[in-house]
Motif scaffolding. Structure first.
Motif, PDB file in Angstrom:
ATOM      1  N   ALA A 119       2.075 -31.886  29.893  1.00  0.00           N
ATOM      2  CA  ALA A 119       2.189 -30.891  28.832  1.00  0.00           C
ATOM      3  C   ALA A 119       1.146 -31.124  27.749  1.00  0.00           C
ATOM      4  O   ALA A 119       0.546 -30.171  27.221  1.00  0.00           O
ATOM      5  CB  ALA A 119       3.595 -30.925  28.242  1.00  0.00           C
ATOM      6  N   ALA A 120       0.918 -32.405  27.418  1.00  0.00           N
ATOM      7  CA  ALA A 120      -0.089 -32.720  26.400  1.00  0.00           C
ATOM      8  C   ALA A 120      -1.482 -32.336  26.877  1.00  0.00           C
ATOM      9  O   ALA A 120      -2.306 -31.827  26.100  1.00  0.00           O
ATOM     10  CB  ALA A 120      -0.029 -34.214  26.063  1.00  0.00           C
ATOM     11  N   ILE A 156       8.608 -24.587  31.381  1.00  0.00           N
ATOM     12  CA  ILE A 156       9.742 -25.506  31.214  1.00  0.00           C
ATOM     13  C   ILE A 156       9.632 -26.365  29.957  1.00  0.00           C
ATOM     14  O   ILE A 156      10.508 -27.195  29.694  1.00  0.00           O
ATOM     15  CB  ILE A 156       9.912 -26.409  32.452  1.00  0.00           C
ATOM     16  N   ALA A 157       8.588 -26.152  29.157  1.00  0.00           N
ATOM     17  CA  ALA A 157       8.371 -27.007  27.982  1.00  0.00           C
ATOM     18  C   ALA A 157       9.553 -26.969  27.018  1.00  0.00           C
ATOM     19  O   ALA A 157      10.085 -28.026  26.622  1.00  0.00           O
ATOM     20  CB  ALA A 157       7.086 -26.595  27.270  1.00  0.00           C
ATOM     21  N   LEU A 158       9.983 -25.791  26.620  1.00  0.00           N
ATOM     22  CA  LEU A 158      11.075 -25.685  25.649  1.00  0.00           C
ATOM     23  C   LEU A 158      12.392 -26.217  26.204  1.00  0.00           C
ATOM     24  O   LEU A 158      13.064 -27.012  25.526  1.00  0.00           O
ATOM     25  CB  LEU A 158      11.230 -24.240  25.180  1.00  0.00           C
ATOM     26  N   VAL A 160      12.897 -28.481  28.513  1.00  0.00           N
ATOM     27  CA  VAL A 160      12.812 -29.942  28.644  1.00  0.00           C
ATOM     28  C   VAL A 160      12.941 -30.600  27.267  1.00  0.00           C
ATOM     29  O   VAL A 160      13.699 -31.568  27.094  1.00  0.00           O
ATOM     30  CB  VAL A 160      11.482 -30.357  29.313  1.00  0.00           C
ATOM     31  N   PHE A 161      12.227 -30.083  26.279  1.00  0.00           N
ATOM     32  CA  PHE A 161      12.283 -30.673  24.945  1.00  0.00           C
ATOM     33  C   PHE A 161      13.686 -30.581  24.355  1.00  0.00           C
ATOM     34  O   PHE A 161      14.222 -31.564  23.823  1.00  0.00           O
ATOM     35  CB  PHE A 161      11.285 -29.978  24.014  1.00  0.00           C
ATOM     36  N   VAL A 162      14.297 -29.391  24.453  1.00  0.00           N
ATOM     37  CA  VAL A 162      15.630 -29.195  23.871  1.00  0.00           C
ATOM     38  C   VAL A 162      16.653 -30.094  24.556  1.00  0.00           C
ATOM     39  O   VAL A 162      17.480 -30.742  23.884  1.00  0.00           O
ATOM     40  CB  VAL A 162      16.051 -27.712  23.977  1.00  0.00           C
ATOM     41  N   LEU A 163      16.619 -30.166  25.881  1.00  0.00           N
ATOM     42  CA  LEU A 163      17.575 -30.980  26.622  1.00  0.00           C
ATOM     43  C   LEU A 163      17.446 -32.451  26.261  1.00  0.00           C
ATOM     44  O   LEU A 163      18.445 -33.124  25.968  1.00  0.00           O
ATOM     45  CB  LEU A 163      17.373 -30.787  28.124  1.00  0.00           C
ATOM     46  N   HIS A 164      16.224 -32.968  26.240  1.00  0.00           N
ATOM     47  CA  HIS A 164      16.044 -34.397  25.984  1.00  0.00           C
ATOM     48  C   HIS A 164      16.269 -34.739  24.513  1.00  0.00           C
ATOM     49  O   HIS A 164      16.769 -35.830  24.200  1.00  0.00           O
ATOM     50  CB  HIS A 164      14.666 -34.841  26.463  1.00  0.00           C
TER      51      HIS A 164
END
Length: 222
Positions: A119-120, A156-158, A160-164
């Protein structure tokens, strides 16, 4: 002649072995925040009060009902610690170590870490047409080549970030404080960051440490 005053011995013992309990008294009975209760030291005690100095100054914690004599101090202080833990929603079991990923947790850690690196790379513009990264992905990524890879990473970025982030928050809220891991400390940061990357397996591993510590505590009673 040896002094018959037990206060110096009691204070020395509490300051050396039970500073955590002194902080609990300040938090539960005087309403101090964890940071305000930090560095707690017992400076004096009477039948009806404890004088405790902390990072935020000098405080008096009332002993109610008052002790009949200082011979009651041990039992009363243990009882106060238990009441403070109950009032604050804390356990008498403490976790004081970090345990890194292993097994399924290690696979999860590596996979999520790889995603964050991906992602980065996409966000920084490293994955662009004409670059060697784009050529490799276009050759080997199975779904529409490099363009498909970029689409999947962004899609899937958002989630993944929200879940983790939610898992890390839940770890801190439901476990770390309850089992004596102070917010903002090095151990707290390691567990929160590990959970953010690894996810739920880190929570399961922490729960395993709690079970181990409970068994040790029970064994010590026998």
């Amino acid at each position: 002649m040896a002094s018959s005053d037990p206060r110096p011995r009691i204070m020395a013992h509490m300051n050396k072995e039970h500073s955590a309990e002194l902080k609990l008294y300040l938090r539960a009975f005087n309403g101090l925040s964890p940071s305000a209760a930090a560095d707690a030291q017992l400076t004096d005690l009477a039948l009806d009060a404890l004088s405790i100095k902390s990072a935020s100054g000098a405080h008096v914690v009332r002993v109610s009902p008052p002790m009949k004599s200082l011979a009651d101090a041990r039992v009363r202080l243990v009882d106060m610690a238990a009441r403070a833990q109950e009032q604050l929603g804390l356990s008498d079991v403490r976790v004081d170590r970090f345990l890194g990923p292993r097994g399924v947790g290690l696979a999860s850690f590596v996979g999520v870490a790889f995603y964050f690196v991906s992602a980065a790379a996409v966000a920084s513009g490293l994955v662009q047409p004409g670059t060697w990264v784009w050529e490799v992905l276009d050759t080997y990524f199975p779904y529409y080549g490099a363009a498909g890879y970029v689409w999947v990473v962004k899609a899937i970025a958002l989630p993944v970030f929200v879940l983790h982030a939610a898992e890390a928050w839940w770890m801190a809220r439901s476990r770390l404080a309850r089992y004596g891991v102070e917010a903002g400390g090095a151990l707290w940061l390691m567990w929160v960051l590990e959970t953010f990357v690894e996810g739920y397996p880190a929570i399961l591993r922490f729960d395993g440490l709690v079970r181990e510590e409970k068994k040790k505590k029970e064994a010590a009673k026998h």
